[in-house]
Motif scaffolding. Sequence first.
Motif, PDB file in Angstrom:
ATOM      1  N   ARG A 119       0.832  -1.190   0.000  1.00 17.92           N
ATOM      2  CA  ARG A 119       0.000   0.000   0.000  1.00 17.92           C
ATOM      3  C   ARG A 119       0.874   1.250   0.000  1.00 17.92           C
ATOM      4  O   ARG A 119       1.902   1.300   0.697  1.00 17.92           O
ATOM      5  CB  ARG A 119      -0.942   0.008   1.214  1.00 17.92           C
ATOM      6  CG  ARG A 119      -2.017  -1.087   1.149  1.00 17.92           C
ATOM      7  CD  ARG A 119      -2.886  -1.107   2.386  1.00 17.92           C
ATOM      8  NE  ARG A 119      -4.015  -2.026   2.240  1.00 17.92           N
ATOM      9  CZ  ARG A 119      -5.233  -1.672   1.854  1.00 17.92           C
ATOM     10  NH1 ARG A 119      -5.476  -0.383   1.573  1.00 17.92           N
ATOM     11  NH2 ARG A 119      -6.202  -2.558   1.736  1.00 17.92           N
ATOM     12  N   GLY A 129       0.755   5.663   0.034  1.00 20.89           N
ATOM     13  CA  GLY A 129      -0.045   6.866   0.194  1.00 20.89           C
ATOM     14  C   GLY A 129       0.562   7.819   1.188  1.00 20.89           C
ATOM     15  O   GLY A 129       1.717   7.672   1.601  1.00 20.89           O
ATOM     16  N   ASN A 186      -4.056   3.201   3.125  1.00 26.58           N
ATOM     17  CA  ASN A 186      -3.662   3.816   1.856  1.00 26.58           C
ATOM     18  C   ASN A 186      -3.968   2.882   0.688  1.00 26.58           C
ATOM     19  O   ASN A 186      -4.142   1.669   0.861  1.00 26.58           O
ATOM     20  CB  ASN A 186      -2.163   4.148   1.894  1.00 26.58           C
ATOM     21  CG  ASN A 186      -1.859   5.366   2.746  1.00 26.58           C
ATOM     22  OD1 ASN A 186      -2.544   6.386   2.647  1.00 26.58           O
ATOM     23  ND2 ASN A 186      -0.836   5.270   3.597  1.00 26.58           N
ATOM     24  N   PRO A 187      -4.023   3.437  -0.537  1.00 20.78           N
ATOM     25  CA  PRO A 187      -4.384   2.627  -1.714  1.00 20.78           C
ATOM     26  C   PRO A 187      -3.422   1.457  -1.944  1.00 20.78           C
ATOM     27  O   PRO A 187      -2.228   1.521  -1.626  1.00 20.78           O
ATOM     28  CB  PRO A 187      -4.311   3.632  -2.864  1.00 20.78           C
ATOM     29  CG  PRO A 187      -4.527   4.962  -2.220  1.00 20.78           C
ATOM     30  CD  PRO A 187      -3.881   4.868  -0.869  1.00 20.78           C
ATOM     31  N   CYS A 236      -1.159  -0.949  -4.100  1.00 20.67           N
ATOM     32  CA  CYS A 236      -0.371  -1.085  -5.332  1.00 20.67           C
ATOM     33  C   CYS A 236      -0.489  -2.502  -5.869  1.00 20.67           C
ATOM     34  O   CYS A 236      -0.704  -2.709  -7.066  1.00 20.67           O
ATOM     35  CB  CYS A 236       1.098  -0.740  -5.077  1.00 20.67           C
ATOM     36  SG  CYS A 236       2.258  -1.430  -6.271  1.00 20.67           S
ATOM     37  N   MET A 287       2.097   5.719  -8.477  1.00 16.67           N
ATOM     38  CA  MET A 287       1.278   6.050  -7.303  1.00 16.67           C
ATOM     39  C   MET A 287       2.032   7.048  -6.422  1.00 16.67           C
ATOM     40  O   MET A 287       3.229   6.901  -6.185  1.00 16.67           O
ATOM     41  CB  MET A 287       0.946   4.791  -6.499  1.00 16.67           C
ATOM     42  CG  MET A 287       0.010   3.830  -7.192  1.00 16.67           C
ATOM     43  SD  MET A 287      -0.325   2.332  -6.194  1.00 16.67           S
ATOM     44  CE  MET A 287      -1.214   3.047  -4.795  1.00 16.67           C
TER      45      MET A 287
END
Length: 308
Positions: A241, A243, A253-254, A256, A275
């Motif tokens: 993740r 972010g 967080n987003p 990957c 990202m």
Amino acid sequence: MRVFFRSLSLLLGFFSVQIKADEKEVNAAGWGTASQTSIAYDWYPQKAVDGNPNTYTQVPTQNNPWWKVDLLKVFIVNRVVITTMLFCCSEWMNGVHIRVGNVSSDVFSNPICAVISNIPLGASYSYSCNRMAGQYIFVISPGIYKGLILAEVKVYVVYPGNLAAGGSVTQSSTYTSWIAEQAIDFNPGLFSQPWLACSSTAIQNNPWWRLDLGHIYRVSRVVVTNRRDCCPEQINGAEIRIGNSLDNNGNNNPVCAVISSIPAGVSYTYACNGMEGRYVNLIIPGNSRFLNLCEVEVYGEGLYKQTI
């Protein structure tokens, strides 16, 4: 005089090899496994990579004697440093080849990094390999009825642009001495004891590890190296993740990528396609899980100067 020779020759070698500002140069020789054509007495091949220039390895006189270190994966080899024995036989190094490549069974199939003209007794000379890619580094004395003595061999590899260098890390818990920093120490833990080179949480629910890059980057890819000694399945299901939030320790967080599996001792690359983020987290959702990481590399394509 001995210290002078070694200091001067290593200094000259340093200035002959250029390292870019975003690169890290690391001696990887001790990470691999050493071997040689034959052994004299108890002068084992590992003594050339033990970090002690006062221990030696010797190959008895024979045709084309060689010493080899297997780095266990392909690296970009920047230079090789050879240290000779203090008391004897420096002339044995005259005409010796340093070869770097990926062919284990036929030394002469690997390209030449350098040919040694001579090295004084007890001296360390550095030879530029100009970023040759290879898993095997051979030191060979070509010819009939030759011997080979080595006090120390250092193999300097480069990690270009790895943003993890200099970052700060933490993890949800720590299993004995497997601290979080060992996942960004540039030692992938392929041969050395994993507890000296890898990180691990204790067994817990939803274990996580977090890298703070210090600035916001556009992350292009993350490379994860799995442990080699055992338990490769423990990485299965880990989420990467990226972010800027520290909510839930950064684990909101987003995503990957989700790691389905990585074979033992292998490095897999996960594309994150730019990202944006300051924090890189790895988390394994689930109950009673370990999170082992032998190396995490992060590569970015841009940098925002402001911090959060």
